[in-house]
Design an enzyme around this catalytic site. Structure first.
Site, PDB file in Angstrom:
ATOM      1  N   ARG A 102       0.879  -1.178   0.000  1.00  0.00           N
ATOM      2  CA  ARG A 102       0.000   0.000   0.000  1.00  0.00           C
ATOM      3  C   ARG A 102       0.907   1.215   0.000  1.00  0.00           C
ATOM      4  O   ARG A 102       1.703   1.415   0.937  1.00  0.00           O
ATOM      5  CB  ARG A 102      -0.911   0.007   1.228  1.00  0.00           C
ATOM      6  CG  ARG A 102      -1.594   1.348   1.445  1.00  0.00           C
ATOM      7  CD  ARG A 102      -2.692   1.314   2.463  1.00  0.00           C
ATOM      8  NE  ARG A 102      -3.878   0.644   1.936  1.00  0.00           N
ATOM      9  CZ  ARG A 102      -5.095   0.732   2.483  1.00  0.00           C
ATOM     10  NH1 ARG A 102      -5.280   1.460   3.572  1.00  0.00           N
ATOM     11  NH2 ARG A 102      -6.117   0.093   1.955  1.00  0.00           N
ATOM     12  N   HIS A 129      -7.498   0.761  -6.348  1.00  0.00           N
ATOM     13  CA  HIS A 129      -7.688  -0.075  -5.168  1.00  0.00           C
ATOM     14  C   HIS A 129      -8.339  -1.392  -5.626  1.00  0.00           C
ATOM     15  O   HIS A 129      -9.511  -1.663  -5.337  1.00  0.00           O
ATOM     16  CB  HIS A 129      -8.567   0.665  -4.152  1.00  0.00           C
ATOM     17  CG  HIS A 129      -8.497   0.125  -2.751  1.00  0.00           C
ATOM     18  ND1 HIS A 129      -7.713  -0.962  -2.397  1.00  0.00           N
ATOM     19  CD2 HIS A 129      -9.129   0.530  -1.608  1.00  0.00           C
ATOM     20  CE1 HIS A 129      -7.868  -1.199  -1.105  1.00  0.00           C
ATOM     21  NE2 HIS A 129      -8.711  -0.318  -0.601  1.00  0.00           N
ATOM     22  N   GLN A 132     -10.115  -3.934  -3.087  1.00  0.00           N
ATOM     23  CA  GLN A 132     -11.410  -3.458  -2.602  1.00  0.00           C
ATOM     24  C   GLN A 132     -12.488  -3.700  -3.641  1.00  0.00           C
ATOM     25  O   GLN A 132     -13.602  -4.139  -3.314  1.00  0.00           O
ATOM     26  CB  GLN A 132     -11.323  -1.955  -2.285  1.00  0.00           C
ATOM     27  CG  GLN A 132     -12.633  -1.350  -1.808  1.00  0.00           C
ATOM     28  CD  GLN A 132     -13.046  -1.855  -0.444  1.00  0.00           C
ATOM     29  OE1 GLN A 132     -12.286  -1.748   0.507  1.00  0.00           O
ATOM     30  NE2 GLN A 132     -14.256  -2.405  -0.320  1.00  0.00           N
ATOM     31  N   ASP A 220     -17.177   7.344  -1.644  1.00  0.00           N
ATOM     32  CA  ASP A 220     -15.922   7.236  -0.895  1.00  0.00           C
ATOM     33  C   ASP A 220     -15.628   8.620  -0.324  1.00  0.00           C
ATOM     34  O   ASP A 220     -16.281   9.608  -0.698  1.00  0.00           O
ATOM     35  CB  ASP A 220     -14.802   6.760  -1.855  1.00  0.00           C
ATOM     36  CG  ASP A 220     -13.474   6.503  -1.145  1.00  0.00           C
ATOM     37  OD1 ASP A 220     -13.477   6.322   0.096  1.00  0.00           O
ATOM     38  OD2 ASP A 220     -12.433   6.486  -1.820  1.00  0.00           O
ATOM     39  N   CYS A 260     -16.325   1.698   0.803  1.00  0.00           N
ATOM     40  CA  CYS A 260     -15.130   0.902   1.135  1.00  0.00           C
ATOM     41  C   CYS A 260     -14.704   1.084   2.587  1.00  0.00           C
ATOM     42  O   CYS A 260     -13.998   0.232   3.120  1.00  0.00           O
ATOM     43  CB  CYS A 260     -13.989   1.248   0.185  1.00  0.00           C
ATOM     44  SG  CYS A 260     -13.387   2.945   0.338  1.00  0.00           S
ATOM     45  N   ARG A 288     -13.605  -8.484   1.889  1.00  0.00           N
ATOM     46  CA  ARG A 288     -12.175  -8.224   1.638  1.00  0.00           C
ATOM     47  C   ARG A 288     -11.367  -9.475   1.962  1.00  0.00           C
ATOM     48  O   ARG A 288     -10.439  -9.854   1.256  1.00  0.00           O
ATOM     49  CB  ARG A 288     -11.668  -7.064   2.524  1.00  0.00           C
ATOM     50  CG  ARG A 288     -12.241  -5.704   2.201  1.00  0.00           C
ATOM     51  CD  ARG A 288     -11.797  -5.185   0.855  1.00  0.00           C
ATOM     52  NE  ARG A 288     -10.357  -5.109   0.715  1.00  0.00           N
ATOM     53  CZ  ARG A 288      -9.589  -4.101   1.156  1.00  0.00           C
ATOM     54  NH1 ARG A 288     -10.157  -3.056   1.737  1.00  0.00           N
ATOM     55  NH2 ARG A 288      -8.277  -4.106   0.993  1.00  0.00           N
TER      56      ARG A 288
HETATM   57  N1  NVA Z   1      -9.911   6.807  -1.340  1.00  0.00           N
HETATM   58  C1  NVA Z   1      -9.557   6.363  -0.025  1.00  0.00           C
HETATM   59  C2  NVA Z   1      -9.802   4.898   0.128  1.00  0.00           C
HETATM   60  C3  NVA Z   1      -9.497   4.362   1.492  1.00  0.00           C
HETATM   61  C4  NVA Z   1      -9.691   2.895   1.587  1.00  0.00           C
HETATM   62  C5  NVA Z   1      -8.106   6.694   0.249  1.00  0.00           C
HETATM   63  O1  NVA Z   1      -7.264   6.508  -0.627  1.00  0.00           O
HETATM   64  O2  NVA Z   1      -7.815   7.152   1.356  1.00  0.00           O
HETATM   65  N1   CP Z   2     -11.188   0.015   2.638  1.00  0.00           N
HETATM   66  C1   CP Z   2      -9.910  -0.098   3.033  1.00  0.00           C
HETATM   67  O1   CP Z   2      -8.988  -0.322   2.228  1.00  0.00           O
HETATM   68  O2   CP Z   2      -9.742   0.015   4.374  1.00  0.00           O
HETATM   69  P1   CP Z   2      -8.369   0.209   5.161  1.00  0.00           P
HETATM   70  O3   CP Z   2      -7.801   1.545   4.737  1.00  0.00           O
HETATM   71  O4   CP Z   2      -8.748   0.163   6.595  1.00  0.00           O
HETATM   72  O5   CP Z   2      -7.419  -0.886   4.782  1.00  0.00           O
END
Ligand code: NVA
Ligand code: CP
Length: 307
Positions: A102, A129, A132, A220, A260, A288
């Site tokens: 990540r 993502h 997800q 989101d 998500c 997930r």
């Molecule tokens: N768009 C959000 C998704 C979090 C799971 C982010 O990147 O923070």
């Molecule tokens: N939705 C998601 O990816 O959650 P986290 O940021 O908690 O991993």
């Protein structure tokens, strides 16, 4: 070597194969059938951003499959001190059987795949993502019994989630309408892909219009991880880009709502709509685990991955 760097790289058949495998793994887990598909295998999990779901579901998933997962926080490894990702890839390839990462830049994930010699799984970048969205597709199919012919609506930022949902929906036979403010459109690479699908894809400004006859409505956060400084500016830009009763009145009566998570109530979604659809949203979070177990078995399982 096959990876999960972005859904754009996967064929419709590969996506469906993994969704079917995810359903099978969920069934096995619910029925106490324990199969160690990844017995003795190790997954490294590099995190340069925060996570609750991704971290826990990958770690528990790997345990359930008979393997082990290592949490590698960038600030506690040499990655955070500037060791090149190319060297990290070559070293970790000698210890591990797969890496989940990540991070911010999509390029970093691609470089890891190009310089390492083990499967790489994208656990979220600024661009996409995919894990997800596999869980989202799994959840929609679970509730609706199919994907083909359904309409998805996404309201909000043209971010990693919107990018992956557009690709995931179109590759599985759904149509998708997105509503975003000017200047917050999805990535060009995604728009270039979606243009091939003609009227199955549209970018609108009006959330109500995008939600018209939708089978699933998704949103989101307005400010993603790394955009905290711009949160106030973004809150102004996204005013009205909210899933609320008025927007839901345009969707099909039995429309699902997904998020998500984490969610910001009364920003991108009202608390009322969230709670009305909490079963779907938390099933999505659970999925997930099953979807990522399927991804790991598909990429790291015994059938050798050497394409
Ligand atoms: N768009 C959000 C998704 C979090 C799971 C982010 O990147 O923070
Ligand atoms: N939705 C998601 O990816 O959650 P986290 O940021 O908690 O991993």
């Amino acid at each position: 070597m096959k990876h999960l760097l972005k859904l754009l790289d996967w064929s419709s058949e590969e996506i469906m194969t993994v969704l079917n495998l995810a359903d099978q793994l969920k069934y096995e887990q619910k029925h106490g059938i324990s199969k160690k598909y990844l017995d003795g295998k190790s997954l490294g999990m590099i995190f340069e951003k925060a996570s609750t779901r991704t971290r826990v579901s990958f770690e528990v998933g790997m345990f359930q499959l008979g393997g082990t997962a290592l949490f590698l926080s960038s600030d506690k490894t040499q990655i955070g001190r500037g060791e090149p990702i190319e060297d990290t890839a070559r070293v970790l390839s000698r210890y591990l059987d797969g890496i989940m990462i990540r991070t911010f830049e999509q390029d970093k994930v691609e470089t890891l795949a190009n310089t390492g010699s083990i499967p790489i799984i994208n656990g979220l970048t600024d661009f996409c993502h995919p894990c997800q969205v596999l869980a989202d597709l799994m959840t929609i199919r679970e509730y609706k019994g199919k994907l083909e012919g359904l309409k998805m609506c996404f309201i909000g930022d043209g971010n990693n989630m919107m990018n992956s949902l557009i690709v995931g929906a179109l590759k599985t036979g759904m149509s998708i309408s997105v509503a975003c403010p000017e200047g917050y459109e999805p990535a060009k690479e995604v728009l270039d892909f979606a243009v091939e699908y003609g009227d199955k894809f549209e970018v609108l400004r009006d959330p109500a219009a995008a939600a018209k006859n939708a089978d699933v409505v998704i949103t989101d956060v307005w400010a993603s991880m790394g955009q905290e400084q711009e949160a106030k500016l973004r809150a102004e830009a996204f005013e009205g880009y909210q899933i609320n009763d008025d927007v839901m009145a345009n969707a099909n009566e039995d429309a699902m709502v997904l998020h998500c998570l984490p969610a910001h109530r009364e920003e991108e979604i009202t608390a009322k709509v969230f709670e009305n659809h909490a079963d779907e949203i938390f099933e999505e979070a659970e999925n997930r685990l099953h979807a990522q177990k399927a991804v790991m078995v598909y990429l790291m399982g015994d059938v050798r991955n050497e394409d």
